[in-house]
Scaffold this motif. Sequence first.
Motif, PDB file in Angstrom:
ATOM      1  N   PRO A  30     -25.224 -53.898 -40.336  1.00  0.00           N
ATOM      2  CA  PRO A  30     -24.682 -53.535 -39.026  1.00  0.00           C
ATOM      3  C   PRO A  30     -25.346 -52.297 -38.433  1.00  0.00           C
ATOM      4  O   PRO A  30     -25.642 -51.334 -39.142  1.00  0.00           O
ATOM      5  CB  PRO A  30     -23.207 -53.269 -39.324  1.00  0.00           C
ATOM      6  N   VAL A  31     -25.573 -52.363 -37.133  1.00  0.00           N
ATOM      7  CA  VAL A  31     -26.145 -51.239 -36.386  1.00  0.00           C
ATOM      8  C   VAL A  31     -25.387 -51.065 -35.084  1.00  0.00           C
ATOM      9  O   VAL A  31     -24.854 -52.026 -34.528  1.00  0.00           O
ATOM     10  CB  VAL A  31     -27.649 -51.441 -36.085  1.00  0.00           C
ATOM     11  N   VAL A  32     -25.353 -49.838 -34.608  1.00  0.00           N
ATOM     12  CA  VAL A  32     -24.744 -49.532 -33.314  1.00  0.00           C
ATOM     13  C   VAL A  32     -25.854 -49.476 -32.277  1.00  0.00           C
ATOM     14  O   VAL A  32     -26.925 -48.903 -32.519  1.00  0.00           O
ATOM     15  CB  VAL A  32     -24.004 -48.182 -33.353  1.00  0.00           C
ATOM     16  N   LEU A  33     -25.596 -50.043 -31.121  1.00  0.00           N
ATOM     17  CA  LEU A  33     -26.502 -49.913 -29.979  1.00  0.00           C
ATOM     18  C   LEU A  33     -25.903 -48.854 -29.065  1.00  0.00           C
ATOM     19  O   LEU A  33     -24.873 -49.095 -28.421  1.00  0.00           O
ATOM     20  CB  LEU A  33     -26.629 -51.248 -29.242  1.00  0.00           C
ATOM     21  N   PRO A  34     -26.503 -47.662 -29.007  1.00  0.00           N
ATOM     22  CA  PRO A  34     -25.933 -46.588 -28.186  1.00  0.00           C
ATOM     23  C   PRO A  34     -25.752 -46.952 -26.708  1.00  0.00           C
ATOM     24  O   PRO A  34     -24.857 -46.420 -26.054  1.00  0.00           O
ATOM     25  CB  PRO A  34     -26.940 -45.446 -28.341  1.00  0.00           C
ATOM     26  N   ALA A  35     -26.540 -47.860 -26.197  1.00  0.00           N
ATOM     27  CA  ALA A  35     -26.429 -48.249 -24.789  1.00  0.00           C
ATOM     28  C   ALA A  35     -25.062 -48.824 -24.445  1.00  0.00           C
ATOM     29  O   ALA A  35     -24.617 -48.724 -23.295  1.00  0.00           O
ATOM     30  CB  ALA A  35     -27.521 -49.259 -24.433  1.00  0.00           C
ATOM     31  N   ASP A  36     -24.379 -49.426 -25.427  1.00  0.00           N
ATOM     32  CA  ASP A  36     -23.051 -49.981 -25.145  1.00  0.00           C
ATOM     33  C   ASP A  36     -21.991 -49.599 -26.178  1.00  0.00           C
ATOM     34  O   ASP A  36     -20.824 -49.939 -26.017  1.00  0.00           O
ATOM     35  CB  ASP A  36     -23.111 -51.499 -24.961  1.00  0.00           C
ATOM     36  N   GLY A  37     -22.392 -48.920 -27.263  1.00  0.00           N
ATOM     37  CA  GLY A  37     -21.437 -48.477 -28.274  1.00  0.00           C
ATOM     38  C   GLY A  37     -20.931 -49.570 -29.199  1.00  0.00           C
ATOM     39  O   GLY A  37     -20.047 -49.328 -30.015  1.00  0.00           O
ATOM     40  N   ARG A  38     -21.477 -50.761 -29.106  1.00  0.00           N
ATOM     41  CA  ARG A  38     -21.034 -51.877 -29.938  1.00  0.00           C
ATOM     42  C   ARG A  38     -21.869 -51.980 -31.206  1.00  0.00           C
ATOM     43  O   ARG A  38     -23.018 -51.554 -31.239  1.00  0.00           O
ATOM     44  CB  ARG A  38     -21.130 -53.190 -29.174  1.00  0.00           C
ATOM     45  N   THR A  39     -21.277 -52.614 -32.214  1.00  0.00           N
ATOM     46  CA  THR A  39     -21.971 -52.856 -33.473  1.00  0.00           C
ATOM     47  C   THR A  39     -22.433 -54.305 -33.515  1.00  0.00           C
ATOM     48  O   THR A  39     -21.696 -55.218 -33.136  1.00  0.00           O
ATOM     49  CB  THR A  39     -21.048 -52.557 -34.667  1.00  0.00           C
ATOM     50  N   TYR A  40     -23.670 -54.488 -33.973  1.00  0.00           N
ATOM     51  CA  TYR A  40     -24.307 -55.799 -34.066  1.00  0.00           C
ATOM     52  C   TYR A  40     -24.986 -55.944 -35.419  1.00  0.00           C
ATOM     53  O   TYR A  40     -25.291 -54.955 -36.075  1.00  0.00           O
ATOM     54  CB  TYR A  40     -25.410 -55.949 -33.003  1.00  0.00           C
ATOM     55  N   GLU A  41     -25.303 -57.164 -35.801  1.00  0.00           N
ATOM     56  CA  GLU A  41     -26.185 -57.419 -36.919  1.00  0.00           C
ATOM     57  C   GLU A  41     -27.603 -57.045 -36.463  1.00  0.00           C
ATOM     58  O   GLU A  41     -28.036 -57.442 -35.378  1.00  0.00           O
ATOM     59  CB  GLU A  41     -26.118 -58.892 -37.331  1.00  0.00           C
ATOM     60  N   ARG A  42     -28.305 -56.245 -37.273  1.00  0.00           N
ATOM     61  CA  ARG A  42     -29.608 -55.711 -36.865  1.00  0.00           C
ATOM     62  C   ARG A  42     -30.563 -56.800 -36.372  1.00  0.00           C
ATOM     63  O   ARG A  42     -31.133 -56.693 -35.291  1.00  0.00           O
ATOM     64  CB  ARG A  42     -30.253 -54.942 -38.012  1.00  0.00           C
TER      65      ARG A  42
END
Length: 87
Positions: A30-42
């Motif tokens: 899991p990684v966070v995308l700072p542009a939206d604050g959501r966590t995604y699978e890399r």
Amino acid sequence: RRWASHRRCAEVEPPDWLTCPLSKELFDDPVVLPADGRTYERARIVAWLDDHGSSPFTWSPATGADVVSNRNILEAADAFRAGAFRC
């Protein structure tokens, strides 16, 4: 995949907050995308960003280099795999 190797967990669905909003699968990386604050699978978000160049939710500009590991969610996903969320 780590999830596939844990057959006893396959009977219990992971909670939404432990799944990638793109793949709907339990997190492995899991990684966070700072542009939206959501966590995604890399792998999923990097592929998305390579194709679209923006967040899938806010459309804010972003690249794969922007993602940051989410260790807390990784620990929770690992705990789920280990059976910590059983009733």
